[in-house]
Design an enzyme around this catalytic site. Structure first.
Site, PDB file in Angstrom:
ATOM      1  N   LYS A  75      37.386  40.992  36.189  1.00 43.46           N
ATOM      2  CA  LYS A  75      37.724  39.974  35.194  1.00 43.46           C
ATOM      3  C   LYS A  75      36.628  38.915  35.113  1.00 43.46           C
ATOM      4  O   LYS A  75      36.013  38.572  36.133  1.00 43.46           O
ATOM      5  CB  LYS A  75      39.057  39.296  35.548  1.00 43.46           C
TER       6      LYS A  75
ATOM      7  N   ASP B 283      42.081  46.547  41.600  1.00 46.98           N
ATOM      8  CA  ASP B 283      41.995  45.394  40.702  1.00 46.98           C
ATOM      9  C   ASP B 283      41.332  44.231  41.425  1.00 46.98           C
ATOM     10  O   ASP B 283      41.853  43.722  42.412  1.00 46.98           O
ATOM     11  CB  ASP B 283      43.398  44.990  40.244  1.00 46.98           C
TER      12      ASP B 283
ATOM     13  N   HIS C 209      39.763  36.524  32.080  1.00 47.90           N
ATOM     14  CA  HIS C 209      40.746  36.167  33.108  1.00 47.90           C
ATOM     15  C   HIS C 209      41.775  35.159  32.606  1.00 47.90           C
ATOM     16  O   HIS C 209      42.969  35.281  32.906  1.00 47.90           O
ATOM     17  CB  HIS C 209      40.018  35.627  34.343  1.00 47.90           C
TER      18      HIS C 209
ATOM     19  N   TYR D 280      37.511  36.253  42.561  1.00 51.25           N
ATOM     20  CA  TYR D 280      38.044  36.560  43.891  1.00 51.25           C
ATOM     21  C   TYR D 280      36.949  36.561  44.956  1.00 51.25           C
ATOM     22  O   TYR D 280      37.245  36.509  46.152  1.00 51.25           O
ATOM     23  CB  TYR D 280      38.739  37.931  43.910  1.00 51.25           C
TER      24      TYR D 280
END
Length: 283
Positions: free
Chosen positions: A77, A47, A110, A52
């Site tokens: 996401k 994930d 997200h 990120y």
């Protein structure tokens, strides 16, 4: 390490491994090795997210592990600054390029950002429907959506989210959102499953762990598994990566499950921002 990770069937007929490996807050410099190690241990679900900053390293970790693309379930996401339809299309392709894949197993919005973009997350969702229709996203879903957000999608769009990734842990069980998901065929994925570590020192969790000869993290993650959540702990520590994978050779009895559930503090237990007011959009 031998372990069988259960699959959960989604409302679109696809399946998702119930246990995954999360890479939130893992430095890109550490991500490739962490992903490779997790895959070597036996994880098959990774994930990540555009926000990120480590999608490329996730893809490299998969390739380094030597696994075929179809043997690894990849989730990413949509970042908050790409909600407008054309931006979402460009951003999605950028994720595919970074991961060096021609499809994602699951792609999520997200955050709903109801105070941004004139409150319009519906048009964003309709773009994700395009990705599912053309096969570049096998399944699509949302993250941090509250019940009113989900009800609006149900009223204004054609595809029910396959999953809703929400904050959920013993200090905030988030049962209202989970119950809506269960009623409407939306699988719950739990982020911050150990409340950013806060529950690991809880006396109840420590007592259960001691009785079972398990780590506190294993106890809490097993609680998630038995509730039916998809869960994806993160770590770069080899020992912890392996420990978090060992969840399928023990069970919590009904009384123990209830003891953990009763730790719920409602909104006071929330560790992250509230989805109704969170409005961060990167510059």
């Amino acid at each position: 390490m031998a372990s069988t990770i259960p699959d959960i069937t989604l409302n679109d007929g696809n399946t998702i491994p119930q246990l995954g490996f999360g890479v939130f807050q893992i430095d890109p410099a550490d991500t490739t090795e962490a992903v490779r190690r997790a895959l070597d241990v036996g994880y098959r679900h990774i994930d990540t997210a555009q926000g990120y900053g480590n999608e490329a390293e996730v893809g490299q970790g998969v390739r380094t592990a030597g696994l075929a693309r179809e043997d690894v379930y990849l989730t990413s996401k949509l970042n908050n600054n790409f909600h407008r339809p054309d931006d979402a299309r460009t951003a999605f392709q950028a994720s595919l390029d970074a991961l060096r894949t021609d499809y994602l197993d699951l792609f999520l919005i997200h955050w709903p950002l109801p105070t941004r973009y004139d409150g319009d997350f519906v048009s964003t969702w309709k773009v994700l429907e395009e990705f599912k229709a053309d096969g570049r996203a096998r399944s699509i879903g949302v993250s941090n959506f509250q019940v009113p957000h989900l009800e609006r999608l149900a009223a204004e769009t054609d595809v029910v989210p396959a999953v809703n990734q929400i904050e959920a842990h013993p200090y905030m069980t988030n049962d209202e959102v989970r119950a809506y998901g269960a009623k409407n065929g939306i699988v719950t994925q739990a982020w911050s499953p150990i409340a950013q570590g806060a529950v690991l020192d809880d006396p109840t969790i420590a007592d259960i762990a001691e009785q079972l000869g398990r780590t506190p993290a294993q106890v809490v993650l097993r609680w998630h598994i038995q509730r039916g959540d998809v869960v994806f702990p993160k770590s770069i520590t080899p020992k912890r990566i392996e420990e978090n994978f060992r969840l399928f050779d023990f069970e919590l009895d009904e009384a123990t499950m209830e003891r953990i559930t009763l730790l719920d503090r409602g909104e006071e237990g929330r560790t992250g921002p509230h989805p109704d007011t969170f409005d961060f959009v990167p510059a």
